[in-house]
Design an enzyme around this catalytic site. Structure first.
Site, short mmCIF file in Angstrom:
data_model
loop_
_atom_site.label_atom_id
_atom_site.label_comp_id
_atom_site.label_asym_id
_atom_site.label_seq_id
_atom_site.Cartn_x
_atom_site.Cartn_y
_atom_site.Cartn_z
N ASN A 10 0.88 -1.17 0.00
CA ASN A 10 0.00 0.00 0.00
C ASN A 10 0.92 1.22 0.00
O ASN A 10 1.46 1.59 1.03
CB ASN A 10 -0.89 -0.03 1.26
CG ASN A 10 -1.69 1.24 1.44
OD1 ASN A 10 -1.78 2.06 0.52
ND2 ASN A 10 -2.27 1.40 2.62
N LYS A 12 0.23 4.23 -0.34
CA LYS A 12 -0.40 5.45 0.20
C LYS A 12 -0.09 6.64 -0.73
O LYS A 12 0.03 6.44 -1.93
CB LYS A 12 0.07 5.70 1.64
CG LYS A 12 -0.10 4.44 2.50
CD LYS A 12 0.07 4.68 3.97
CE LYS A 12 -0.12 3.36 4.71
NZ LYS A 12 -0.12 3.51 6.14
N SER A 215 3.21 -1.90 10.43
CA SER A 215 4.66 -1.96 10.69
C SER A 215 5.28 -3.32 10.39
O SER A 215 6.19 -3.76 11.10
CB SER A 215 4.97 -1.52 12.12
OG SER A 215 4.57 -0.17 12.32
P1 PGA Z 1 2.68 0.44 7.65
O1 PGA Z 1 1.23 0.64 7.01
O2 PGA Z 1 3.24 -0.86 7.11
O3 PGA Z 1 3.48 1.64 7.20
O4 PGA Z 1 2.49 0.39 9.12
C1 PGA Z 1 0.36 -0.44 6.77
C2 PGA Z 1 -0.94 0.06 6.17
O5 PGA Z 1 -1.41 1.13 6.57
O6 PGA Z 1 -1.53 -0.59 5.28
#
Ligand code: PGA
Length: 254
Positions: A10, A12, A215
């Site tokens: 993802n 984002k 994470s």
């Molecule tokens: P992160 O995000 O791996 O940066 O914690 C996971 C997500 O929001 O899908």
């Protein structure tokens, strides 16, 4: 039953015209020795065309980070429909991510509508559920996750709405914070989700893939993925680094 592992990146709101090419090239170049894991990347909408051009014909799939509840077209400024996602070869779409729920106020009902807009298309929804820190501290994790799941399940079609879906359990307190749920904490909720779905349809409970997100890094992925009800991951920050993302995909290979 063995469920095929899935690791989805993802991205984002990250990337640029040049960095997207670099990242995809890196992932493609290093993906040869990943045999079983299904690999998917979810870039921002505006890079879907580039990603499609780069990944067409490869073993790596791609998807979007959200979808409009209206499946075709109409007066929905700023939104993208599933028909449009299909135009760009998307095979997945993330729905109900906690950032959509918490920053943009997408509630359970809207998330369910968005989820349902992709049913009977070639796009597979990845439905995100997960509790906030205060909810966990109050002992409400299962209540919250059950409510988010039921918003989608309580449909006249029943559990059949999940036939072609993936669930992602993402405890909000673990997203982008460096605080991963312990394998035990994650497994407990994954098992709860699977059992809740199995109550509606035992076969579906057995076959549905449930990803962990929050994470995940190369250093903790193997432990998380070794849990019986964790079938892969939804990866944020670590999916922006080709080597790290590939190492996570490798950790999911049985
Ligand atoms: P992160 O995000 O791996 O940066 O914690 C996971 C997500 O929001 O899908």
């Amino acid at each position: 039953m063995t469920r095929r592992p899935l690791v989805a990146g993802n991205w984002k709101m990250n990337g640029s015209a040049s960095s997207v090419v670099e990242l995809i090239d890196g992932i493609t170049a290093g993906s040869g020795d990943i045999k079983e894991t299904e690999i998917v990347v979810c870039p921002p909408f505006v890079y879907l065309h580039t990603v499609e051009e780069l990944l067409k014909g490869s073993q790596i799939g791609w998807g979007a980070q959200n979808v409009c509840q209206e499946p075709a077209s109409g007066a929905y400024t700023g939104e993208i429909s599933v028909t449009m996602l299909q135009d760009f070869g998307c095979s997945y779409v993330i729905v109900g991510h906690s950032e959509r729920r918490n920053i943009y106020g997408e509630g359970d009902a809207l998330v369910a509508e968005r989820f349902k807009s992709v049913l009977n298309t070639t796009v597979v929804p990845i439905l995100c559920v997960g509790e906030q820190l205060e909810e966990r501290e109050r002992g409400e994790t299962e209540t919250v996750v059950a409510r988010q799941l039921d918003a989608v399940l309580n449909d006249e079609q029943g559990a059949a709405v999940l036939n072609n879906a993936v669930i992602a359990y993402e405890p909000v307190w673990a997203i982008g914070t460096g605080k991963t749920a312990t394998t035990g904490q994650a497994q407990e909720v994954h098992q709860f989700i699977r059992q809740r779905i199995a109550k509606h349809d035992a076969g579906l409970g057995e076959k549905i893939r449930i990803l962990y997100g929050g994470s995940v890094k190369a250093s903790n992925a193997a432990d998380l993925f070794s849990m019986p009800d964790i079938d892969g991951g939804l990866i944020g920050g670590a999916s922006l680094k080709g080597d790290e993302f590939l190492a996570i995909c490798k950790a999911a290979d049985h």
